[in-house]
Design a protein around this motif. Structure first.
Motif, PDB file in Angstrom:
ATOM      1  N   LEU A 352     -56.871  95.423  94.711  1.00  0.00           N
ATOM      2  CA  LEU A 352     -57.835  94.393  94.361  1.00  0.00           C
ATOM      3  C   LEU A 352     -57.601  93.884  92.940  1.00  0.00           C
ATOM      4  O   LEU A 352     -57.341  94.665  92.023  1.00  0.00           O
ATOM      5  CB  LEU A 352     -59.257  94.936  94.456  1.00  0.00           C
ATOM      6  N   LYS A 353     -57.710  92.581  92.765  1.00  0.00           N
ATOM      7  CA  LYS A 353     -57.604  91.979  91.440  1.00  0.00           C
ATOM      8  C   LYS A 353     -58.871  91.228  91.035  1.00  0.00           C
ATOM      9  O   LYS A 353     -59.133  91.071  89.840  1.00  0.00           O
ATOM     10  CB  LYS A 353     -56.402  91.041  91.378  1.00  0.00           C
ATOM     11  N   GLU A 354     -59.636  90.790  92.031  1.00  0.00           N
ATOM     12  CA  GLU A 354     -60.833  90.015  91.704  1.00  0.00           C
ATOM     13  C   GLU A 354     -61.879  90.212  92.791  1.00  0.00           C
ATOM     14  O   GLU A 354     -61.600  90.085  93.976  1.00  0.00           O
ATOM     15  CB  GLU A 354     -60.489  88.532  91.569  1.00  0.00           C
ATOM     16  N   VAL A 355     -63.111  90.544  92.359  1.00  0.00           N
ATOM     17  CA  VAL A 355     -64.246  90.707  93.269  1.00  0.00           C
ATOM     18  C   VAL A 355     -65.386  89.832  92.761  1.00  0.00           C
ATOM     19  O   VAL A 355     -65.868  90.015  91.643  1.00  0.00           O
ATOM     20  CB  VAL A 355     -64.714  92.183  93.340  1.00  0.00           C
ATOM     21  N   ASN A 356     -65.788  88.874  93.572  1.00  0.00           N
ATOM     22  CA  ASN A 356     -66.865  87.966  93.212  1.00  0.00           C
ATOM     23  C   ASN A 356     -68.087  88.270  94.075  1.00  0.00           C
ATOM     24  O   ASN A 356     -68.028  88.159  95.304  1.00  0.00           O
ATOM     25  CB  ASN A 356     -66.433  86.507  93.409  1.00  0.00           C
ATOM     26  N   ILE A 357     -69.185  88.645  93.431  1.00  0.00           N
ATOM     27  CA  ILE A 357     -70.393  89.055  94.147  1.00  0.00           C
ATOM     28  C   ILE A 357     -71.501  88.051  93.857  1.00  0.00           C
ATOM     29  O   ILE A 357     -71.954  87.923  92.714  1.00  0.00           O
ATOM     30  CB  ILE A 357     -70.832  90.470  93.720  1.00  0.00           C
ATOM     31  N   ASP A 358     -71.902  87.341  94.888  1.00  0.00           N
ATOM     32  CA  ASP A 358     -72.976  86.354  94.763  1.00  0.00           C
ATOM     33  C   ASP A 358     -74.180  86.885  95.542  1.00  0.00           C
ATOM     34  O   ASP A 358     -74.387  86.572  96.707  1.00  0.00           O
ATOM     35  CB  ASP A 358     -72.526  85.006  95.323  1.00  0.00           C
ATOM     36  N   ALA A 359     -74.964  87.745  94.895  1.00  0.00           N
ATOM     37  CA  ALA A 359     -76.096  88.411  95.545  1.00  0.00           C
ATOM     38  C   ALA A 359     -77.231  88.525  94.540  1.00  0.00           C
ATOM     39  O   ALA A 359     -77.335  89.525  93.814  1.00  0.00           O
ATOM     40  CB  ALA A 359     -75.681  89.786  96.060  1.00  0.00           C
ATOM     41  N   PRO A 360     -78.090  87.530  94.445  1.00  0.00           N
ATOM     42  CA  PRO A 360     -79.125  87.506  93.402  1.00  0.00           C
ATOM     43  C   PRO A 360     -80.151  88.631  93.510  1.00  0.00           C
ATOM     44  O   PRO A 360     -80.843  88.918  92.532  1.00  0.00           O
ATOM     45  CB  PRO A 360     -79.786  86.133  93.593  1.00  0.00           C
ATOM     46  N   ASN A 361     -80.259  89.282  94.686  1.00  0.00           N
ATOM     47  CA  ASN A 361     -81.229  90.361  94.868  1.00  0.00           C
ATOM     48  C   ASN A 361     -80.589  91.745  94.809  1.00  0.00           C
ATOM     49  O   ASN A 361     -81.232  92.744  95.160  1.00  0.00           O
ATOM     50  CB  ASN A 361     -81.952  90.197  96.210  1.00  0.00           C
ATOM     51  N   LEU A 362     -79.336  91.803  94.354  1.00  0.00           N
ATOM     52  CA  LEU A 362     -78.615  93.064  94.324  1.00  0.00           C
ATOM     53  C   LEU A 362     -79.278  94.055  93.357  1.00  0.00           C
ATOM     54  O   LEU A 362     -79.537  93.732  92.203  1.00  0.00           O
ATOM     55  CB  LEU A 362     -77.167  92.823  93.912  1.00  0.00           C
ATOM     56  N   LEU A 363     -79.520  95.292  93.853  1.00  0.00           N
ATOM     57  CA  LEU A 363     -80.118  96.342  93.045  1.00  0.00           C
ATOM     58  C   LEU A 363     -79.109  97.386  92.607  1.00  0.00           C
ATOM     59  O   LEU A 363     -79.254  97.993  91.546  1.00  0.00           O
ATOM     60  CB  LEU A 363     -81.253  97.029  93.819  1.00  0.00           C
ATOM     61  N   SER A 364     -78.079  97.622  93.437  1.00  0.00           N
ATOM     62  CA  SER A 364     -77.115  98.671  93.140  1.00  0.00           C
ATOM     63  C   SER A 364     -75.723  98.244  93.575  1.00  0.00           C
ATOM     64  O   SER A 364     -75.533  97.754  94.690  1.00  0.00           O
ATOM     65  CB  SER A 364     -77.512  99.967  93.868  1.00  0.00           C
ATOM     66  N   CYS A 365     -74.760  98.459  92.686  1.00  0.00           N
ATOM     67  CA  CYS A 365     -73.351  98.201  92.994  1.00  0.00           C
ATOM     68  C   CYS A 365     -72.547  99.425  92.575  1.00  0.00           C
ATOM     69  O   CYS A 365     -72.632  99.866  91.424  1.00  0.00           O
ATOM     70  CB  CYS A 365     -72.850  96.955  92.262  1.00  0.00           C
ATOM     71  N   GLU A 366     -71.769  99.987  93.512  1.00  0.00           N
ATOM     72  CA  GLU A 366     -70.951 101.159  93.220  1.00  0.00           C
ATOM     73  C   GLU A 366     -69.482 100.819  93.437  1.00  0.00           C
ATOM     74  O   GLU A 366     -69.117 100.171  94.425  1.00  0.00           O
ATOM     75  CB  GLU A 366     -71.335 102.333  94.130  1.00  0.00           C
ATOM     76  N   TYR A 367     -68.653 101.281  92.501  1.00  0.00           N
ATOM     77  CA  TYR A 367     -67.208 101.056  92.593  1.00  0.00           C
ATOM     78  C   TYR A 367     -66.476 102.373  92.373  1.00  0.00           C
ATOM     79  O   TYR A 367     -66.818 103.153  91.487  1.00  0.00           O
ATOM     80  CB  TYR A 367     -66.735 100.035  91.554  1.00  0.00           C
ATOM     81  N   PHE A 368     -65.473 102.611  93.204  1.00  0.00           N
ATOM     82  CA  PHE A 368     -64.596 103.761  93.018  1.00  0.00           C
ATOM     83  C   PHE A 368     -63.181 103.318  93.353  1.00  0.00           C
ATOM     84  O   PHE A 368     -62.924 102.750  94.413  1.00  0.00           O
ATOM     85  CB  PHE A 368     -65.012 104.916  93.934  1.00  0.00           C
ATOM     86  N   GLY A 369     -62.260 103.540  92.443  1.00  0.00           N
ATOM     87  CA  GLY A 369     -60.891 103.129  92.714  1.00  0.00           C
ATOM     88  C   GLY A 369     -59.963 103.398  91.547  1.00  0.00           C
ATOM     89  O   GLY A 369     -60.376 103.911  90.505  1.00  0.00           O
ATOM     90  N   LYS A 370     -58.700 103.033  91.735  1.00  0.00           N
ATOM     91  CA  LYS A 370     -57.675 103.246  90.716  1.00  0.00           C
ATOM     92  C   LYS A 370     -57.217 101.944  90.080  1.00  0.00           C
ATOM     93  O   LYS A 370     -56.361 101.949  89.206  1.00  0.00           O
ATOM     94  CB  LYS A 370     -56.474 103.973  91.331  1.00  0.00           C
ATOM     95  N   ASP A 371     -57.761 100.824  90.545  1.00  0.00           N
ATOM     96  CA  ASP A 371     -57.408  99.530  89.965  1.00  0.00           C
ATOM     97  C   ASP A 371     -58.495  99.110  88.982  1.00  0.00           C
ATOM     98  O   ASP A 371     -59.569  99.707  88.917  1.00  0.00           O
ATOM     99  CB  ASP A 371     -57.254  98.477  91.070  1.00  0.00           C
ATOM    100  N   GLU A 372     -58.219  98.070  88.204  1.00  0.00           N
ATOM    101  CA  GLU A 372     -59.233  97.535  87.299  1.00  0.00           C
ATOM    102  C   GLU A 372     -59.421  96.050  87.594  1.00  0.00           C
ATOM    103  O   GLU A 372     -59.089  95.187  86.789  1.00  0.00           O
ATOM    104  CB  GLU A 372     -58.878  97.756  85.824  1.00  0.00           C
ATOM    105  N   PRO A 373     -60.010  95.713  88.761  1.00  0.00           N
ATOM    106  CA  PRO A 373     -60.199  94.305  89.113  1.00  0.00           C
ATOM    107  C   PRO A 373     -61.266  93.653  88.244  1.00  0.00           C
ATOM    108  O   PRO A 373     -62.117  94.336  87.652  1.00  0.00           O
ATOM    109  CB  PRO A 373     -60.659  94.374  90.572  1.00  0.00           C
ATOM    110  N   VAL A 374     -61.214  92.351  88.165  1.00  0.00           N
ATOM    111  CA  VAL A 374     -62.288  91.597  87.545  1.00  0.00           C
ATOM    112  C   VAL A 374     -63.450  91.596  88.527  1.00  0.00           C
ATOM    113  O   VAL A 374     -63.334  91.120  89.648  1.00  0.00           O
ATOM    114  CB  VAL A 374     -61.853  90.154  87.233  1.00  0.00           C
ATOM    115  N   ILE A 375     -64.583  92.171  88.120  1.00  0.00           N
ATOM    116  CA  ILE A 375     -65.776  92.219  88.970  1.00  0.00           C
ATOM    117  C   ILE A 375     -66.818  91.303  88.349  1.00  0.00           C
ATOM    118  O   ILE A 375     -67.321  91.571  87.245  1.00  0.00           O
ATOM    119  CB  ILE A 375     -66.327  93.652  89.084  1.00  0.00           C
ATOM    120  N   SER A 376     -67.114  90.224  89.026  1.00  0.00           N
ATOM    121  CA  SER A 376     -68.057  89.246  88.475  1.00  0.00           C
ATOM    122  C   SER A 376     -69.293  89.157  89.360  1.00  0.00           C
ATOM    123  O   SER A 376     -69.210  89.235  90.587  1.00  0.00           O
ATOM    124  CB  SER A 376     -67.394  87.868  88.358  1.00  0.00           C
ATOM    125  N   PHE A 377     -70.434  89.017  88.695  1.00  0.00           N
ATOM    126  CA  PHE A 377     -71.723  88.904  89.372  1.00  0.00           C
ATOM    127  C   PHE A 377     -72.302  87.522  89.086  1.00  0.00           C
ATOM    128  O   PHE A 377     -72.224  87.027  87.968  1.00  0.00           O
ATOM    129  CB  PHE A 377     -72.693  89.974  88.883  1.00  0.00           C
TER     130      PHE A 377
END
Length: 571
Positions: A352-377
């Protein structure tokens, strides 16, 4: 002169309880662990009668066999005596209920620690027990055996008479015989069905079984294997393979499904709310539902190109609240839209290189991995909590800071908690690696393990605190190496700069310590204010290899110190 023994208060209370109606006494027994409930039979004659009329028969092999016993030969007299005790106990309980016309509401047998070779000559007892339970109106049947592809147990056909069955749980070396295909099953009361690592004499028999449970609400199918006995010369299990496809139709009450190890699955269930699907590792997989409108929770594991599946189907799932992607192959860039999404987990999905999350009601986000993708909310909630678990090694000296900087927008960092599995062989040259800028502040850092070498203490911690500055940092006590020495070192490391020491480099920005004003140590809700208190607390901890999620936390505050912690400027 007669002397009357005065009964103590405990005996009086027991007398009052023992005269309660049997239904209440049975309810009391039902709330106790099985082993403790059985012990009540020796309290008195009344309790003995209550126990033998108790409609729940449960037996675990571990309560009859010690671990060394399980290593003995089946011909060993000690092993045979243990097995006879197990069989005698279950037979006596069931026979007494059956012969008196009393109900057997639950029959739960766990024998997965006894090998198939030891049990095979006693399988006829299982047939008798299931027969008696079926004739006595059994509602819950749970049978757990050791997994075997050589000597398995054929589930008896007498089970078709268990018309009052509401829960059926089968685990291990149990085989559904093709003969079930010739019977019209009448499991009209079954609400919960679980098959785990069982064998199928014919791939169709599982669908046949499920189709005759029209009111089933909870369905779990994990690694079930179509299997036929090996031909002469074939090694055991050589003719076992995974189920290729499964179609579930007409299950209008179905709410929750957990399917693992099936390549293709189709589910016709309009009221399905919770779905967990795990394909075979990296195999092509197909998952299709007749309707997505009521789906609230979705978990996908080992699904190839899961993002493409989601791209097509997420718009059809308007009320999805929880989404988990685990060990899935994804594109380098994925988009996760979800107007109702509250919980999102992204676990060990590579490349993964880029994760785009469009969830205005999001309460919890968990990430586990060996990459360092751009995670945008986008449109983040003020209640959002972000948790990340990262494995580090000595080659990843820049990765931690990079991962944190790749989170957008930066205000998310105030809710970021990092759980780090740190390196065991950090190169000591880390101590001389300057940071390019002041470290970003995050909410929390948790370390689950640490190098036992004292020479690693400073370079690792200086590197971590130069990568990010946590408001709190906690250290797990769930590991066997001696954490006490490290705890004292870390505290003195934090406090040591009052003597004029500094972790800055001759050229470059000021180090993390310049912003540190307050250090507060807490353990089990108690605060420790100096190194002597800390040492006393650490010395009082029991010496054990494992602890139950026990942590020591350090609160690190920037700015002017308060009254509840130690202000470094005042020392």
């Amino acid at each position: 002169m007669k002397i009357r023994r005065r009964r103590n208060s405990t005996e009086k209370v027991m007398d009052r309880i023992s005269v309660l109606p049997k239904t209440i006494l049975h309810d009391i027994l039902g709330r106790l662990p099985d082993k403790d409930a059985a012990k009540t039979s020796v309290l008195s004659k009344s309790w003995s009668e209550t126990w033998f009329s108790f409609p729940v028969v449960a037996a675990w092999s571990k309560d009859f066999f010690n671990m060394p016993d399980l290593q003995l030969s089946p011909e060993d007299p000690l092993w045979l005596s243990r097995l006879d005790m197990f069989i005698g106990y279950v037979s006596k309980r069931l026979r007494r209920l059956h012969d008196q016309g009393l109900a057997v509401k639950e029959l739960k047998l766990k024998m997965k620690y006894i090998s198939d070779k030891m049990l095979v000559s006693h399988y006829h007892h299982l047939d008798e027990w299931i027969q008696m339970a079926s004739e006595s109106g059994v509602e819950v049947l749970g049978l757990h055996l050791a997994l075997s592809l050589d000597k398995f147990y054929n589930l008896p056909l007498c089970l078709v008479e268990a018309k009052s069955l509401t829960t059926l749980v089968l685990t291990g070396g149990i085989r559904l015989d093709p003969a079930f295909l010739n019977h019209s099953l009448k499991f009209f009361s079954v609400r919960k069905l679980l098959f785990h690592s069982i064998l199928l004499g014919d791939e169709r028999v599982m669908e046949h079984f499920i189709s005759h449970c029209p009111l089933v609400e909870y369905l779990t199918l994990i690694h079930c294997l179509p299997y036929k006995p090996s031909s002469v010369g074939d090694p055991p299990g050589s003719r076992a393979h995974y189920v290729k496809s499964l179609s579930l139709h007409g299950l209008q009450k179905l709410k929750q499904v957990d399917v693992q190890g099936i390549e293709e699955i189709y589910i016709d269930a309009l009221n399905l709310e919770n779905l967990r699907y795990a394909a075979r590792i990296w195999d092509a997989s197909k998952l299709n539902l007749s309707s997505y409108k009521n789906l609230r929770r979705l978990s996908l594991c080992f699904v190839r190109r899961a993002d493409m599946w989601l791209l097509e189907r997420l718009p059809k799932i308007p009320f999805l609240e929880s989404l988990t992607l685990k060990d899935c192959s994804l594109s380098e860039r994925i988009n996760i839209p979800g107007p109702q999404l509250k919980f999102f987990k992204l676990l060990n999905c590579p490349n993964l290189k880029e994760v785009n999350i469009d969830a205005p009601n999001l309460l919890s986000c968990e990430y586990f991995g060996k990459d360092e993708p751009v995670i945008s909310f986008r449109g983040i909630s003020n209640q959002l909590e972000v948790n990340a678990r990262i494995h580090m090694d000595h080659q990843d000296v820049d990765r931690l800071r990079q991962f944190i900087q790749n989170i957008e927008p930066q205000e998310v960092l105030t809710s970021l908690s990092l759980c780090i599995i740190p390196p065991y062989s950090i190169i000591e040259s880390l101590a001389t690696l300057p940071g390019s800028s002041s470290p970003p502040t995050i909410k929390h850092m948790q370390l689950c393990s640490f190098s036992p070498r004292q020479t690693q203490y400073f370079p690792v911690m200086n590197w971590l605190l130069s990568s990010c500055f946590p408001e709190t940092i906690s250290f797990s006590l769930n590991y066997s190496f001696n954490m006490r020495e490290f705890m004292v070192y870390f505290y003195e490391m934090l406090m040591g700069s009052k003597k004029g020491e500094c972790y800055c480099f001759s050229r470059g920005p000021e180090c993390w310590w310049h912003g540190l004003k307050v250090v507060k140590i807490t353990h089990l809700e108690r605060t420790y204010e100096n190194v002597e208190d800390l040492k006393a607390m650490l010395n009082a901890l029991p010496f054990a290899d494992n602890y139950e999620e026990e942590f020591i936390s350090f609160t690190l505050e920037l700015g002017k110190g308060g009254s509840d912690g130690q202000n470094l400027d005042s020392i």
